[in-house]
Motif scaffolding. Structure first.
Motif, PDB file in Angstrom:
ATOM      1  N   PHE A 141      17.937  33.719 -19.716  1.00 49.08           N
ATOM      2  CA  PHE A 141      18.025  33.838 -18.262  1.00 49.08           C
ATOM      3  C   PHE A 141      19.365  34.427 -17.843  1.00 49.08           C
ATOM      4  O   PHE A 141      19.458  35.121 -16.836  1.00 49.08           O
ATOM      5  CB  PHE A 141      17.807  32.466 -17.618  1.00 49.08           C
ATOM      6  CG  PHE A 141      17.612  32.535 -16.131  1.00 49.08           C
ATOM      7  CD1 PHE A 141      16.474  33.109 -15.594  1.00 49.08           C
ATOM      8  CD2 PHE A 141      18.570  32.039 -15.268  1.00 49.08           C
ATOM      9  CE1 PHE A 141      16.289  33.183 -14.218  1.00 49.08           C
ATOM     10  CE2 PHE A 141      18.405  32.099 -13.899  1.00 49.08           C
ATOM     11  CZ  PHE A 141      17.254  32.670 -13.373  1.00 49.08           C
ATOM     12  N   VAL A 144      18.978  38.018 -17.997  1.00 43.63           N
ATOM     13  CA  VAL A 144      18.145  38.442 -16.864  1.00 43.63           C
ATOM     14  C   VAL A 144      18.991  38.593 -15.603  1.00 43.63           C
ATOM     15  O   VAL A 144      18.839  39.553 -14.841  1.00 43.63           O
ATOM     16  CB  VAL A 144      16.998  37.439 -16.630  1.00 43.63           C
ATOM     17  CG1 VAL A 144      16.257  37.758 -15.326  1.00 43.63           C
ATOM     18  CG2 VAL A 144      16.027  37.462 -17.802  1.00 43.63           C
ATOM     19  N   LEU A 148      19.583  41.825 -13.406  1.00 39.99           N
ATOM     20  CA  LEU A 148      19.269  41.773 -11.977  1.00 39.99           C
ATOM     21  C   LEU A 148      20.427  42.303 -11.149  1.00 39.99           C
ATOM     22  O   LEU A 148      20.224  43.004 -10.149  1.00 39.99           O
ATOM     23  CB  LEU A 148      18.934  40.338 -11.572  1.00 39.99           C
ATOM     24  CG  LEU A 148      18.638  40.099 -10.083  1.00 39.99           C
ATOM     25  CD1 LEU A 148      17.407  40.903  -9.653  1.00 39.99           C
ATOM     26  CD2 LEU A 148      18.430  38.611  -9.809  1.00 39.99           C
TER      27      LEU A 148
END
Length: 204
Positions: A141, A144, A148
């Motif tokens: 994450f 990620v 992002l």
């Protein structure tokens, strides 16, 4: 922007809309044209929230690692650094975009950076919870969130300056980001060198 737009439900709905249509939502946010004082207040708010979550995150790691290192709870002291980083990021978004024919303003770049950081702060909160229940997934994450950030920076920069070539904009964002990091790293190195502070060698 009214008080109703700042409720939890409204903010979460706006995050979802941003993830679905970053260009459209960025333009909608710019069209609202909040006063400059509100943009600065938003900047200070996201930095404070990020520092608080970062402190909790460091304490959590400290607990999971079963260490008594007091430095683990010092993330809040990095808030001024993050404040400077976000201002520099907004300036580079504005400055470099104008060098390539963009028409965006610094105050609008600041607004978009504040909104991007708020989205990342929400992700930071999710990451903190993931550390408790899904520690392995937390590492994924983290990657990620980094992806992002670059994704939002690309589309927000395009919306700010009216660019329609997203590939070129994304490449410019990445090169500007790493160029800025290298530049400030060199400046920091020279300052530390002038102060007689050298890196500490770590024994293997």
């Amino acid at each position: 922007m009214t008080a109703d737009d700042l409720t939890f439900e409204a903010l979460m709905a706006r995050i979802v809309r941003t993830l679905r249509d970053p260009i459209g939502e960025a333009r909608a946010l710019l069209a609202e044209n909040p006063p400059y004082q509100a943009r600065v207040l938003g900047l200070l708010t996201v930095v404070a929230i990020s520092a608080a979550i970062g402190t909790v995150f460091q304490l959590l790691i400290q607990v999971l690692a079963k260490t008594d290192d007091p430095g683990g709870a010092m993330a809040i002291y990095f808030a001024p650094v993050q404040l400077v980083v976000l201002i520099v990021m907004a300036f580079m978004m504005f400055f470099m975009g104008q060098r390539f024919g963009g028409t965006g303003r610094f105050e609008d770049a600041l607004l978009l950076v504040v909104w991007m950081q708020f989205i990342l702060v929400v992700g930071q909160g999710v990451l903190t919870l993931a550390m408790i229940f899904f520690p392995v997934a937390a590492s994924i994450f983290t990657l990620v969130l980094v992806g992002l950030m670059f994704w939002l920076l690309t589309y927000f920069t395009a919306a700010l300056h009216g660019f329609d070539n997203f590939v070129a904009t994304g490449l410019g964002v990445v090169l500007t980001f790493f160029g800025t990091v290298i530049f400030f790293g060199m400046i920091l190195g020279m300052i530390l060198g002038a102060l007689g502070i050298a890196p500490v060698a770590v024994a293997p």
